[in-house]
Motif scaffolding. Structure first.
Motif, PDB file in Angstrom:
ATOM      1  N   ALA A 171       0.916  -1.030   0.210  1.00  0.00           N
ATOM      2  CA  ALA A 171      -0.029   0.558   0.276  1.00  0.00           C
ATOM      3  C   ALA A 171       0.493   0.952  -0.191  1.00  0.00           C
ATOM      4  O   ALA A 171       1.693   1.012   0.743  1.00  0.00           O
ATOM      5  N   VAL A 172       0.766   2.371  -1.040  1.00  0.00           N
ATOM      6  CA  VAL A 172       1.639   3.436  -0.981  1.00  0.00           C
ATOM      7  C   VAL A 172       0.651   4.522  -1.083  1.00  0.00           C
ATOM      8  O   VAL A 172       0.538   5.102  -1.649  1.00  0.00           O
ATOM      9  N   GLY A 173       1.818   5.225  -0.606  1.00  0.00           N
ATOM     10  CA  GLY A 173       1.572   7.404  -0.808  1.00  0.00           C
ATOM     11  C   GLY A 173       2.154   7.819  -1.945  1.00  0.00           C
ATOM     12  O   GLY A 173       2.943   7.512  -2.192  1.00  0.00           O
ATOM     13  N   ARG A 174       0.995   9.057  -1.961  1.00  0.00           N
ATOM     14  CA  ARG A 174       0.980   9.379  -3.056  1.00  0.00           C
ATOM     15  C   ARG A 174       2.528   9.616  -2.589  1.00  0.00           C
ATOM     16  O   ARG A 174       3.692  10.365  -4.186  1.00  0.00           O
ATOM     17  N   ARG A 175       3.205   9.699  -1.559  1.00  0.00           N
ATOM     18  CA  ARG A 175       4.625  10.813  -1.731  1.00  0.00           C
ATOM     19  C   ARG A 175       5.554  10.201  -2.389  1.00  0.00           C
ATOM     20  O   ARG A 175       6.606  10.488  -2.455  1.00  0.00           O
ATOM     21  N   TYR A 176       5.730   8.688  -2.440  1.00  0.00           N
ATOM     22  CA  TYR A 176       6.395   7.865  -2.600  1.00  0.00           C
ATOM     23  C   TYR A 176       6.580   7.759  -4.690  1.00  0.00           C
ATOM     24  O   TYR A 176       5.746   8.558  -5.612  1.00  0.00           O
TER      25      TYR A 176
END
Ligand code: ADP
Ligand code: MG
Length: 358
Positions: free
Chosen positions: A105-110
């Motif tokens: 699950a990846v946040g947008r800032r990555y």
């Protein structure tokens, strides 16, 4: 008029992790299915898909802000560690990891580059342990990064080791040294707060490289499983040290219905771990007992293997198994004997504080 009864909600912290898992899973697997050899309750589940080998399966999840802090955990190290902690659970069954799936699950800032770094570490761990990537799943996340890995492995039917077979008088053995990963975490957190207070000051990790590496880039003890095979030693019980020796010895004792004695003076503690503990006003052995994330193997063997274990520099005999009536004890360096509590470091630290207040 009838008053609607307010629903009662129990806060999660009313349960310990293991009690909660027990509560949630108690009504499963009531019907015995012959392919399920071991479900919940060991380092990995075991099932029989036919053939001479048993199949092992385990899942471990790392969550940003809980298990790692990107202020000091490089993403490649994180990918490596996420895989290694799963391999460690397979080795703890005396098996070998064969393949993984990866849930992200990846946040947008990555960025893409950041995820490539994560996968570089993952790939390195897979190559090192001869493991294939089978697939996974990916979604966006409103909060931080979550990496959930499932590892599949195998072990010959007559070589699988559970937490449950320890017998009175067995030797309690530990690979490597303990407490280092927790020491590394203490150092990283200290340097982070220094940096936050004064960004001009660059983090200084010199003299602490080993413990920082133990935290950021732990090893899974494939070599121990190989040694046991070569020496034709079948441990009676085994577990990996993810939560500190105290907690893991209790897991073995509960599953094996026995007691144990741990000798504090025998606990293998690295010089840097001891240095760190002293800097924080504690003993290195306290980190070994109550810190976590060392990913060493803790196992019990019959006394007849004493020479083979004692002469292997990668292993230390840290105690022995006793009858259940003896409880789980710590023989302290000054020869006094106390109950060894199955606490993690946070509980331990809280108690220290309370004792300090008294
Ligand atoms: P380890 O520290 O070896 O990874 P855990 O403490 O994570 O083991 O898990 C202990 C046992 O509980 C394992 O058998 C695991 O499969 C099971 N378990 C953990 N979380 C869950 C869950 N959410 N639902 C069902 N079983 C779980
Ligand atoms: Mg484990």
């Amino acid at each position: 008029m009838f008053q609607e009864k307010e629903p009662v909600f129990t806060p999660i912290e009313h349960y310990g992790e293991f009690e909660l898992i027990e509560l949630l899973t108690q009504n499963f697997n009531k019907q015995k299915r012959s392919h399920v050899v071991k479900a919940v309750g060991d380092d990995a589940a075991v099932f029989d898909a036919g053939g001479p080998e048993l199949q092992l399966i385990t899942t471990d999840l790392l969550a940003e802000g809980v298990h790692f802090d990107l202020a000091y955990a490089p993403l490649a190290h994180l990918g490596y560690k996420a895989a290694i902690v799963n391999f460690s659970d397979i080795y703890a069954m005396n098996g070998r990891p064969k393949s993984i799936t990866v849930g992200l699950a990846v946040g947008r800032r990555y960025s893409v580059e950041a995820l490539e770094e994560l996968y570089k570490g993952l790939r390195y761990a897979c190559e090192e342990h001869n493991v294939s990537l089978l697939g996974g799943d990916m979604t966006s996340s409103r909060s931080g990064l979550v990496v959930a890995i499932t590892a599949l492995g195998t072990a010959p039917k007559d070589r699988v080791v559970y937490r449950s077979g320890a017998k009175e008088f067995d030797l309690l053995c530990l690979s490597g040294d303990a407490g280092g990963a927790f020491a590394g975490l203490q150092i990283l957190q200290r340097e982070k707060s220094v940096f936050e207070q004064n960004p001009e000051v660059q983090p200084d990790l010199s003299g602490y490289e080993y413990v920082v590496e133990r935290q950021l880039r732990p090893q899974a003890r494939q070599d121990v499983v190989e040694f046991l095979e070569q020496e034709k030693i079948l441990p009676t019980a085994m577990i990996d040290v993810s939560d500190g020796i105290a907690s893991e010895v209790h897991h073995i004792c509960r599953a094996s219905d026995c007691g144990a004695a741990v000798y504090q003076a025998k606990l293998p503690v690295d010089y840097q771990t001891q240095q760190t503990a002293e800097a924080f006003g504690l003993e290195g052995t306290t980190y070994a007992l109550y810190g976590g994330e060392d990913y060493e193997l803790l196992f019990t063997v019959d006394q007849k293997y004493y020479d083979q274990v004692a002469t292997n520099p990668a292993l230390t005999i840290i105690g022995h198994i006793m009858d259940k009536s003896q409880g789980v004890r710590l023989a302290q360096a000054d020869n006094s004997v106390v109950d060894l509590k199955p606490k993690g470091f946070n509980h331990f630290a809280k108690e220290e504080e309370r004792q300090g207040e008294d």
